[in-house]
Motif scaffolding. Structure first.
Motif, PDB file in Angstrom:
ATOM      1  N   VAL A  98       1.038  -1.171  -0.003  1.00 15.03           N
ATOM      2  CA  VAL A  98      -0.092   0.076   0.023  1.00 15.03           C
ATOM      3  C   VAL A  98       0.650   1.215  -0.258  1.00 15.03           C
ATOM      4  CG1 VAL A  98      -1.061   1.941   1.159  1.00 15.03           C
ATOM      5  CG2 VAL A  98      -2.321  -1.300   1.004  1.00 15.03           C
ATOM      6  N   TYR A  99       1.724   1.575   0.645  1.00 12.51           N
ATOM      7  CA  TYR A  99       2.915   2.081   1.016  1.00 12.51           C
ATOM      8  C   TYR A  99       4.035   2.683  -0.431  1.00 12.51           C
ATOM      9  CZ  TYR A  99      -0.341   2.664   5.097  1.00 12.51           C
ATOM     10  OH  TYR A  99      -0.854   2.734   6.281  1.00 12.51           O
ATOM     11  N   ALA A 100       3.901   1.456  -1.205  1.00  8.00           N
ATOM     12  CA  ALA A 100       5.456   0.941  -2.206  1.00  8.00           C
ATOM     13  C   ALA A 100       5.549   2.305  -3.066  1.00  8.00           C
ATOM     14  CB  ALA A 100       5.050  -0.129  -3.102  1.00  8.00           C
ATOM     15  N   SER A 101       4.305   3.186  -2.675  1.00  8.68           N
ATOM     16  CA  SER A 101       4.634   5.043  -3.993  1.00  8.68           C
ATOM     17  C   SER A 101       5.720   5.715  -2.843  1.00  8.68           C
ATOM     18  CB  SER A 101       3.451   5.489  -4.554  1.00  8.68           C
ATOM     19  OG  SER A 101       2.871   5.951  -2.884  1.00  8.68           O
ATOM     20  N   LEU A 102       5.414   5.517  -1.123  1.00  9.54           N
ATOM     21  CA  LEU A 102       6.574   6.703  -1.552  1.00  9.54           C
ATOM     22  C   LEU A 102       7.764   6.413  -0.645  1.00  9.54           C
ATOM     23  CD1 LEU A 102       3.274   6.653   1.977  1.00  9.54           C
ATOM     24  CD2 LEU A 102       4.455   7.814  -0.045  1.00  9.54           C
ATOM     25  N   ARG A 103       8.200   5.285  -0.695  1.00  9.72           N
ATOM     26  CA  ARG A 103       9.741   4.863  -1.195  1.00  9.72           C
ATOM     27  C   ARG A 103      10.510   5.574  -1.919  1.00  9.72           C
ATOM     28  NH1 ARG A 103       8.371  -1.844  -2.194  1.00  9.72           N
ATOM     29  NH2 ARG A 103       7.121  -2.169   0.066  1.00  9.72           N
ATOM     30  N   ASP A 104      11.694   5.812  -1.674  1.00 10.78           N
ATOM     31  CA  ASP A 104      12.588   6.182  -2.898  1.00 10.78           C
ATOM     32  C   ASP A 104      12.057   7.818  -2.718  1.00 10.78           C
ATOM     33  OD1 ASP A 104      12.985   3.318  -3.923  1.00 10.78           O
ATOM     34  OD2 ASP A 104      14.332   3.642  -2.465  1.00 10.78           O
ATOM     35  N   ALA A 160      12.969   9.262  11.924  1.00 10.52           N
ATOM     36  CA  ALA A 160      12.977   8.170  12.409  1.00 10.52           C
ATOM     37  C   ALA A 160      11.780   7.305  12.194  1.00 10.52           C
ATOM     38  CB  ALA A 160      13.197   7.311  14.081  1.00 10.52           C
ATOM     39  N   PHE A 161      10.872   7.342  11.899  1.00 10.20           N
ATOM     40  CA  PHE A 161       9.488   6.623  11.104  1.00 10.20           C
ATOM     41  C   PHE A 161       9.714   6.724   9.458  1.00 10.20           C
ATOM     42  CE2 PHE A 161       7.706   6.503  14.847  1.00 10.20           C
ATOM     43  CZ  PHE A 161       6.273   7.839  15.248  1.00 10.20           C
ATOM     44  N   LEU A 162      10.368   7.375   8.539  1.00  3.46           N
ATOM     45  CA  LEU A 162      11.094   7.588   7.740  1.00  3.46           C
ATOM     46  C   LEU A 162      11.663   6.572   7.316  1.00  3.46           C
ATOM     47  CD1 LEU A 162       9.421  11.292   6.715  1.00  3.46           C
ATOM     48  CD2 LEU A 162       7.949   8.903   6.670  1.00  3.46           C
ATOM     49  N   LYS A 163      12.884   6.590   7.573  1.00  3.32           N
ATOM     50  CA  LYS A 163      13.928   5.280   7.353  1.00  3.32           C
ATOM     51  C   LYS A 163      13.806   4.002   7.486  1.00  3.32           C
ATOM     52  CE  LYS A 163      18.692   3.966   9.289  1.00  3.32           C
ATOM     53  NZ  LYS A 163      18.721   3.903  10.722  1.00  3.32           N
ATOM     54  N   PRO A 164      12.707   3.810   7.467  1.00  4.70           N
ATOM     55  CA  PRO A 164      13.105   1.872   5.502  1.00  4.70           C
ATOM     56  C   PRO A 164      12.277   2.757   4.833  1.00  4.70           C
ATOM     57  CG  PRO A 164      11.382   2.374   8.760  1.00  4.70           C
ATOM     58  CD  PRO A 164      11.798   3.028   7.981  1.00  4.70           C
ATOM     59  N   LEU A 165      12.315   3.892   4.659  1.00  4.70           N
ATOM     60  CA  LEU A 165      11.134   4.044   3.370  1.00  4.70           C
ATOM     61  C   LEU A 165      12.824   4.565   2.132  1.00  4.70           C
ATOM     62  CD1 LEU A 165       7.588   6.052   3.647  1.00  4.70           C
ATOM     63  CD2 LEU A 165       7.785   3.331   3.169  1.00  4.70           C
ATOM     64  N   ILE A 209       2.679  20.139  -5.022  1.00  2.23           N
ATOM     65  CA  ILE A 209       3.552  19.404  -4.986  1.00  2.23           C
ATOM     66  C   ILE A 209       2.831  19.369  -3.906  1.00  2.23           C
ATOM     67  CG2 ILE A 209       4.117  21.051  -3.307  1.00  2.23           C
ATOM     68  CD1 ILE A 209       7.246  19.171  -3.350  1.00  2.23           C
ATOM     69  N   PRO A 210       3.117  17.938  -3.682  1.00  2.00           N
ATOM     70  CA  PRO A 210       1.835  17.928  -2.057  1.00  2.00           C
ATOM     71  C   PRO A 210       2.628  17.978  -0.770  1.00  2.00           C
ATOM     72  CG  PRO A 210       2.155  15.333  -3.992  1.00  2.00           C
ATOM     73  CD  PRO A 210       3.542  16.739  -4.231  1.00  2.00           C
ATOM     74  N   VAL A 211       1.399  18.617  -0.204  1.00  4.08           N
ATOM     75  CA  VAL A 211       2.097  18.927   1.564  1.00  4.08           C
ATOM     76  C   VAL A 211       0.633  18.507   1.864  1.00  4.08           C
ATOM     77  CG1 VAL A 211       1.514  20.710   2.260  1.00  4.08           C
ATOM     78  CG2 VAL A 211       2.436  21.431   0.878  1.00  4.08           C
ATOM     79  N   ALA A 212       1.401  17.241   2.906  1.00  7.29           N
ATOM     80  CA  ALA A 212       0.629  16.602   4.226  1.00  7.29           C
ATOM     81  C   ALA A 212       1.077  17.471   5.665  1.00  7.29           C
ATOM     82  CB  ALA A 212       1.352  16.184   4.750  1.00  7.29           C
ATOM     83  N   LEU A 234       1.286   8.036  10.023  1.00  5.58           N
ATOM     84  CA  LEU A 234       1.869  10.267   9.457  1.00  5.58           C
ATOM     85  C   LEU A 234       2.285   9.151   7.501  1.00  5.58           C
ATOM     86  CD1 LEU A 234       4.003  11.370   8.041  1.00  5.58           C
ATOM     87  CD2 LEU A 234       5.834  10.301   9.353  1.00  5.58           C
ATOM     88  N   PHE A 235       2.057   7.674   7.414  1.00  4.66           N
ATOM     89  CA  PHE A 235       2.222   6.880   6.767  1.00  4.66           C
ATOM     90  C   PHE A 235       0.984   6.851   5.688  1.00  4.66           C
ATOM     91  CE2 PHE A 235       6.099   5.778   7.766  1.00  4.66           C
ATOM     92  CZ  PHE A 235       6.777   4.505   7.540  1.00  4.66           C
ATOM     93  N   ASP A 236       0.179   6.871   5.949  1.00 10.53           N
ATOM     94  CA  ASP A 236      -1.608   7.263   5.596  1.00 10.53           C
ATOM     95  C   ASP A 236      -1.693   8.559   5.327  1.00 10.53           C
ATOM     96  OD1 ASP A 236      -2.489   4.553   5.775  1.00 10.53           O
ATOM     97  OD2 ASP A 236      -3.347   5.324   7.260  1.00 10.53           O
TER      98      ASP A 236
END
Length: 858
Positions: A725-731, A749-754, A807-810, A842-844
């Motif tokens: 589901v969150y593949a589009s957030l990688r790299d 820390a939360f975003l490091k695995p992406l 640009i997308p803004v969260a 955060l990911f959602d």
């Protein structure tokens, strides 16, 4: 002629003023010499006595607290045994024979050698049908006559309570176990390096648990009173040889009057002795002595190898033999106190430890204490003499020049029927220009004279002004709550985020457990913050319940664990009586239900000086799956008069002023609890009798769930990053706009695995400057920041017309209100995530922002 009269008048004024001043000065001097001087001497003598008594009281308080702390570990073990036995007896008849047979064979399979031992996963860990994790348990059974149905029921019940108690005592004690005289053992010891392999695998079929020395401690012959007992306590310090010091504490267990076995716990004493000797009183040392007068612990015995010579040197240093004789003469009923040694050298502060039957002793050099008292007395005497002298020096200036003469002038001027303006009287020029209280008085009198004619108009204007201020205050209330929410949620985000990151990244089980405890505490604080913000909803009738499947038994047992410490501190018995008919799960709001029960239990402990507090829960079915949950909290406290019961539930009310001053509190708890109970379809009622205690009964309508619901745990950032589901957030290249350093660390820390690239900006202006220089895939924008906030930065970003304006803004914000969310979307933000952040939130938010506004950087 007029001039002469004026001069005479002024001369008379000076004479009168001087006479008054000198008269008052003479009185003060005489009083200072006779009263103050005598008072200083008497005060110094009284101070000496009070100071010495105060030192003794402080030492006694220190010894009492030290004894309480030193005995706390044994008290904890004894309470844990008592609680485990109570739960064991409650559960032993709860299951059917068929369930007992199935669980007995499943938990303890029969081995080829004829023994039964626990499955490996009971120690390694497994999840039950409700998702609860169990681990750290081992068992070995090899009775001489096999297992009767009663034996099987007892052993299955023992496993359940030992498993539960072992989980709750993790980090406090090494283990907890149950053994029988029929060679049966169930033990929970998750931290054991040997992983209980001996009992689970290595013990041979001829292993006999009854051959252990500690078994004799719980036999009726050696322990006819069936008391809690600890073994080999008196000589432990003498046998230290570089090995770990341990002792076992046991509570015998009899069933139907027949001895069955005991519940036991192993206690590590190395760290215990170091803690007991730490933080001695000034100019003193701590030590422990057993009931036979043997030295158990002393600072010199902690880190050095113990020899007879070292012990003899300690006895000689303090003349310890005579000190022990002095203590032995004290009645056993005196649990704590202070004494002076026979030679007058030592102040002895002692406290009896009921568990191991030791004396916790602090020895302080009395000569040092007396020197401190003498030095303080000298200071008091010097200050007293200086005070008498200063009174004489300052009296003339203060009384005559600053008081008598100005007051006389004011009296002559404003004492007339229609005084003229003060500025027209030359005698008041100096008085009006003074900045002290008399000058203020003169100007105030003049202002009052001028303003009397305008009084009514001013009062009317003030009423209108106060009305506007009250309206402004009501509006400010909402602003204050919103600001408070933001200011508290911002550090909470850092606490929870870093705790989650530590829990998921650390390989240490202890660190993971500590991070989990921090995270749970932060979550509780977040819930309390939400409660505070919801108070206005209760008043407006807009409070909404969050119903979810909840285990009532687990909720109440957790509540009991939460308040056991407070009850034990007052030596109260806190018991829990559960109706076997309670459904496994009820559809209720667990937060509001817990809030009501916590308030009732907390009040019961608070207003009960001695005795017990009993919590009873029952279920009254009314229809299919529906019914009434009734929770009664009864105490043996001070009670409440009949005419005061009706005022208990009124906001800001307590039984009377004496209760408020003695026990404190705002009087809001019961009012809020009743409002919540009525919101849940129930009520809270009270009955009481002064001096005999009170009972509060909480009822609420509830629905039993069809089946047990398994609550999935929150997923870690690593688990979320692997989700398609969150593949589009990688790299991605991400601009993180956040003024708080800790919150930036949480996001990283939360975003490091992406595997994302993160560039940071500390305010909205810096973010716009960075966007104009570098390309990014999206922006994580905090709302409240210095220089330029996130809302203004997003508006300028959208209005810029630049390549990056789409640009997308969260949004990241500590304000969880709907108004804040609307403000973010109105400013042009694409998604909304409230703090404290969780990885999934955060990911959602990032995924929704990218889906709502597809964008490719130029």
């Amino acid at each position: 002629m007029g001039t002469d009269t004026a001069k005479a008048s002024h001369a008379a004024e000076r004479d009168t003023g001087t006479s008054i001043a000198w008269t008052m000065l003479a009185v003060i001097l005489l009083t200072s010499l006779v009263v103050s001087g005598s008072g200083v001497i008497l005060a110094a003598l009284a101070f000496r006595t009070d100071l010495e008594n105060q030192q003794l009281v402080q030492l006694e308080d220190y010894a009492s607290e030290r004894g309480r702390r030193n005995g706390a570990l044994f008290d904890t073990v004894q309470r844990a045994h008592a609680t485990t036995i109570e739960r064991f007896e409650n559960r032993i008849d709860a299951l059917s024979d068929a369930e007992i047979e199935a669980q007995f064979n499943a938990l303890f399979p029969l081995r080829e050698d004829g023994t039964r031992r626990s499955r490996d996963d009971l120690f390694d860990g497994y999840h039950d049908s409700l998702g609860n994790h169990h681990f750290g348990v081992g068992a070995y059974f090899n009775p001489a006559d096999g297992w009767s149905a009663a034996d099987r029921r007892r052993l299955v019940s023992a496993y359940q309570v030992i498993d539960s108690a072992g989980q709750s005592l993790t980090g406090l004690v090494d283990n907890i176990y149950f053994f029988t005289f029929d060679n049966e053992l169930v033990i929970s010891a998750a931290g054991r390096e040997d992983r209980l392999a001996f009992y689970r695998q290595d013990a041979t079929a001829d292993f006999d648990l009854n051959a252990a020395d500690f078994v004799e401690l719980v036999t009726p012959e050696l322990n006819p009173a069936r008391d809690f007992v600890c073994g080999e306590l008196t000589q432990l310090i003498y046998v230290r040889d570089g090995q770990s010091l341990t002792t076992g504490c046991f509570t015998p267990y009899d069933q139907a009057g027949a001895p069955v076995g005991a519940f036991g716990t192993t206690i590590q004493l190395n760290a215990y002795f170091e803690a007991a000797m730490a933080d001695p009183p000034p100019h003193g040392e701590n030590l422990l002595i057993d009931q036979f007068g043997n030295l158990i612990a002393h600072p010199d015995l902690i880190h050095d190898r113990v020899t007879e010579g070292l012990i003899d040197a300690i006895y000689a240093r303090y003349d310890l033999t005579r000190i022990i004789d002095t203590l032995a003469a004290e009645p056993e009923s005196r649990s704590t106190g202070t004494l002076i040694s026979e030679d007058g050298r030592w102040v002895i502060a002692f406290s009896r430890m009921a568990g191991p039957d030791w004396l916790s002793i602090s020895l302080v050099d009395r000569s040092i204490l007396l020197r401190e008292v003498a030095s303080r007395m000298v200071i008091i005497l010097v200050l007293g003499v200086l005070g008498v002298v200063l009174q004489a020096i300052l009296a003339y200036t203060i009384l005559f020049r600053r008081v008598v003469r100005p007051l006389a002038a004011l009296t002559r001027h404003f004492g007339t029927a229609r005084p003229k303006p003060a500025r027209e009287n030359p005698a008041l020029d100096d008085v009006l220009n003074n900045t002290n209280e008399i000058g203020t008085l003169a100007r105030t009198l003049e202002d009052q004279r001028r303003s009397s004619e305008q009084t009514f108009d001013q009062l009317e204007a003030r009423v209108a002004e106060r009305t506007r201020e009250l309206e402004d205050a009501n509006r400010a209330k909402s602003v204050f709550l919103a600001n408070m929410s933001h200011e508290i949620r911002t550090p909470l985000n850092g606490i929870l985020g870093l705790a989650q990151a530590l829990r998921t990244s650390s390989k240490s089980r202890r660190n993971q457990e500590q991070a989990r405890m921090i995270e749970e505490s932060g979550t509780t604080l977040t819930q309390l913050l939400n409660d505070l913000l919801d108070m206005s909803k209760i008043e407006a009738g807009k409070m909404e319940l969050a119903l979810q499947p909840t285990e009532p038994v687990a909720l109440l047992e957790n509540m009991q664990t939460l308040f056991e410490g407070a009850a034990a501190a007052k030596q109260l018995t806190l018991s829990l009586d559960l109706d076997p008919a309670l459904p496994p799960q009820l559809l209720v709001d667990p937060l509001r239900l817990g809030q009501c029960v916590s308030n009732l239990v907390s009040n019961a402990i608070k207003f009960t000086p001695a005795g017990s507090v009993r919590v009873r829960a029952s279920w009254k079915p009314q229809a299919t799956r529906a019914g009434v949950l009734e929770i009664a909290v009864a105490d043996t406290g001070i009670g409440i008069a009949e005419d005061k019961l009706q005022t208990l539930f009124a906001p800001f009310s307590q039984a009377d002023a004496l209760t408020s001053s003695r026990f404190g509190g705002t009087g809001l708890g019961l009012s809020i609890a009743r409002d919540l109970a009525r919101l849940m379809g129930g009520d809270i009622t009270a009955s009481s009798e002064p001096g005999k205690g009170s009972e509060f009964i909480l009822t609420l309508a509830a629905q039993a769930t069809a089946e047990a619901q398994v609550r999935l745990p929150d997923r870690s950032p690593d688990e979320l990053a692997k989700d398609p589901v969150y593949a589009s957030l990688r790299d991605r290249r991400i601009l993180l706009v956040e003024d708080n350093f800790i919150n930036r660390e949480v996001a990283r820390a939360f975003l490091k695995p992406l595997n994302v690239t993160i560039v940071e900006a500390e305010n909205g202006q810096a973010a716009l400057d960075t966007l104009s220089q570098q390309a990014f895939d999206m922006v994580l924008m905090d709302v409240r920041m210095p220089v330029m906030d996130g809302l203004e930065a997003t508006r300028r970003l959208r209005e810029s017309g630049a390549d990056w304006s789409e640009i997308p803004v969260a949004a990241l914000t500590a304000n969880a209100s709907e108004q804040e969310a609307d403000a973010c979307f109105d400013a042009g933000m694409d998604s909304f995530a409230s703090k404290p952040l969780k990885p999934a939130i955060l990911f959602d938010a990032m995924r929704r922002a990218c889906e709502r506004r597809p964008y490719q950087p130029v």
